[in-house]
Design a protein around this motif. Structure first.
Motif, PDB file in Angstrom:
ATOM      1  N   VAL A 132     -21.170  -3.004 -27.205  1.00 15.92           N
ATOM      2  CA  VAL A 132     -21.431  -3.872 -28.361  1.00 15.92           C
ATOM      3  C   VAL A 132     -21.812  -5.279 -27.908  1.00 15.92           C
ATOM      4  O   VAL A 132     -22.695  -5.909 -28.481  1.00 15.92           O
ATOM      5  N   VAL A 133     -21.182  -5.782 -26.866  1.00 20.91           N
ATOM      6  CA  VAL A 133     -21.503  -7.111 -26.348  1.00 20.91           C
ATOM      7  C   VAL A 133     -22.902  -7.112 -25.736  1.00 20.91           C
ATOM      8  O   VAL A 133     -23.667  -8.065 -25.907  1.00 20.91           O
ATOM      9  N   LYS A 134     -23.245  -6.037 -25.043  1.00 12.25           N
ATOM     10  CA  LYS A 134     -24.611  -5.926 -24.509  1.00 12.25           C
ATOM     11  C   LYS A 134     -25.626  -5.869 -25.645  1.00 12.25           C
ATOM     12  O   LYS A 134     -26.733  -6.403 -25.531  1.00 12.25           O
ATOM     13  N   GLY A 135     -25.240  -5.236 -26.747  1.00 10.75           N
ATOM     14  CA  GLY A 135     -26.117  -5.212 -27.923  1.00 10.75           C
ATOM     15  C   GLY A 135     -26.351  -6.611 -28.467  1.00 10.75           C
ATOM     16  O   GLY A 135     -27.481  -6.983 -28.804  1.00 10.75           O
ATOM     17  N   PHE A 136     -25.282  -7.424 -28.550  1.00 13.09           N
ATOM     18  CA  PHE A 136     -25.434  -8.811 -29.007  1.00 13.09           C
ATOM     19  C   PHE A 136     -26.329  -9.597 -28.061  1.00 13.09           C
ATOM     20  O   PHE A 136     -27.147 -10.408 -28.496  1.00 13.09           O
ATOM     21  N   ALA A 137     -26.183  -9.369 -26.752  1.00  9.51           N
ATOM     22  CA  ALA A 137     -27.017 -10.069 -25.772  1.00  9.51           C
ATOM     23  C   ALA A 137     -28.484  -9.677 -25.925  1.00  9.51           C
ATOM     24  O   ALA A 137     -29.375 -10.527 -25.855  1.00  9.51           O
ATOM     25  N   THR A 138     -28.730  -8.403 -26.160  1.00  7.77           N
ATOM     26  CA  THR A 138     -30.105  -7.937 -26.355  1.00  7.77           C
ATOM     27  C   THR A 138     -30.713  -8.562 -27.608  1.00  7.77           C
ATOM     28  O   THR A 138     -31.855  -9.049 -27.590  1.00  7.77           O
ATOM     29  N   LEU A 139     -29.961  -8.539 -28.700  1.00  7.47           N
ATOM     30  CA  LEU A 139     -30.442  -9.152 -29.947  1.00  7.47           C
ATOM     31  C   LEU A 139     -30.675 -10.652 -29.763  1.00  7.47           C
ATOM     32  O   LEU A 139     -31.650 -11.206 -30.279  1.00  7.47           O
ATOM     33  N   SER A 140     -29.801 -11.300 -29.033  1.00  9.63           N
ATOM     34  CA  SER A 140     -29.945 -12.730 -28.780  1.00  9.63           C
ATOM     35  C   SER A 140     -31.267 -13.026 -28.077  1.00  9.63           C
ATOM     36  O   SER A 140     -32.007 -13.930 -28.476  1.00  9.63           O
ATOM     37  N   LEU A 141     -31.556 -12.262 -27.033  1.00 13.92           N
ATOM     38  CA  LEU A 141     -32.837 -12.444 -26.331  1.00 13.92           C
ATOM     39  C   LEU A 141     -34.010 -12.269 -27.288  1.00 13.92           C
ATOM     40  O   LEU A 141     -34.941 -13.080 -27.309  1.00 13.92           O
ATOM     41  N   LEU A 142     -33.961 -11.228 -28.086  1.00 11.42           N
ATOM     42  CA  LEU A 142     -35.032 -10.947 -29.038  1.00 11.42           C
ATOM     43  C   LEU A 142     -35.178 -12.082 -30.055  1.00 11.42           C
ATOM     44  O   LEU A 142     -36.280 -12.595 -30.277  1.00 11.42           O
TER      45      LEU A 142
END
Length: 157
Positions: A132-142
């Motif tokens: 879930v944290v990696k998902g937030f990081a991915t969304l943040s980059l996007l």
């Protein structure tokens, strides 16, 4: 539209228009703030996603004061730039989309922060961010890449 016209008629907007160095100085500040904000966020996000494993996650979190400084600089300079050209920026579709992505990036950062505060003491030292944290990081980059992109499009669309 009346409010936007009023903003452009304020003393602040007039100063930005009439003092030759002021607009470039504000825009320069905006780019410096953007570099601190987006640069720091990207470094943290990429590290959470597993890049540069030789850098401890805990050290990367130490970049957050610079990220916050960049955010504050951008709120101030962005507001000044908006006031200067409110009747152009307000109805600009790229500006509206940019603001939407800033809101999404902010909500995502809040969710990331909540997740890190709840479970970070377990995964930060172990260098094992949960999915879930990696998902937030991915969304943040996007989201932040979209903020930068739509910000540049404002001048052309």
């Amino acid at each position: 539209m009346e409010f936007l016209g009023w903003l452009e008629g304020t003393a602040i907007a007039n100063a930005i228009r009439t003092i030759p160095w002021l607009y470039p100085a504000i825009e320069t500040g905006h780019y410096i703030g953007l570099s601190l904000l987006v640069g720091g966020v990207m470094l943290i996000d990429l590290r959470v996603l597993g890049m540069a494993r030789s850098l401890p996650l805990k050290s990367m979190i130490g970049l957050l004061p610079f990220v916050w400084a960049g955010f504050i600089i951008n709120v101030i300079t962005g507001s000044l730039l908006f006031i200067y050209g409110a009747t152009n920026f307000g109805p600009n579709t790229s500006f509206q989309i940019k603001m939407g992505f800033i809101v999404l990036a902010g909500l995502n950062a809040l969710a990331f922060d909540v997740a890190a505060r709840r479970s970070g003491r377990d995964w930060i030292p172990a260098d094992r961010p949960p999915f879930v944290v990696k998902g937030f990081a991915t969304l943040s980059l996007l989201f932040w890449l979209c903020v930068v992109t739509t910000g540049r499009w404002m001048a052309y669309l």
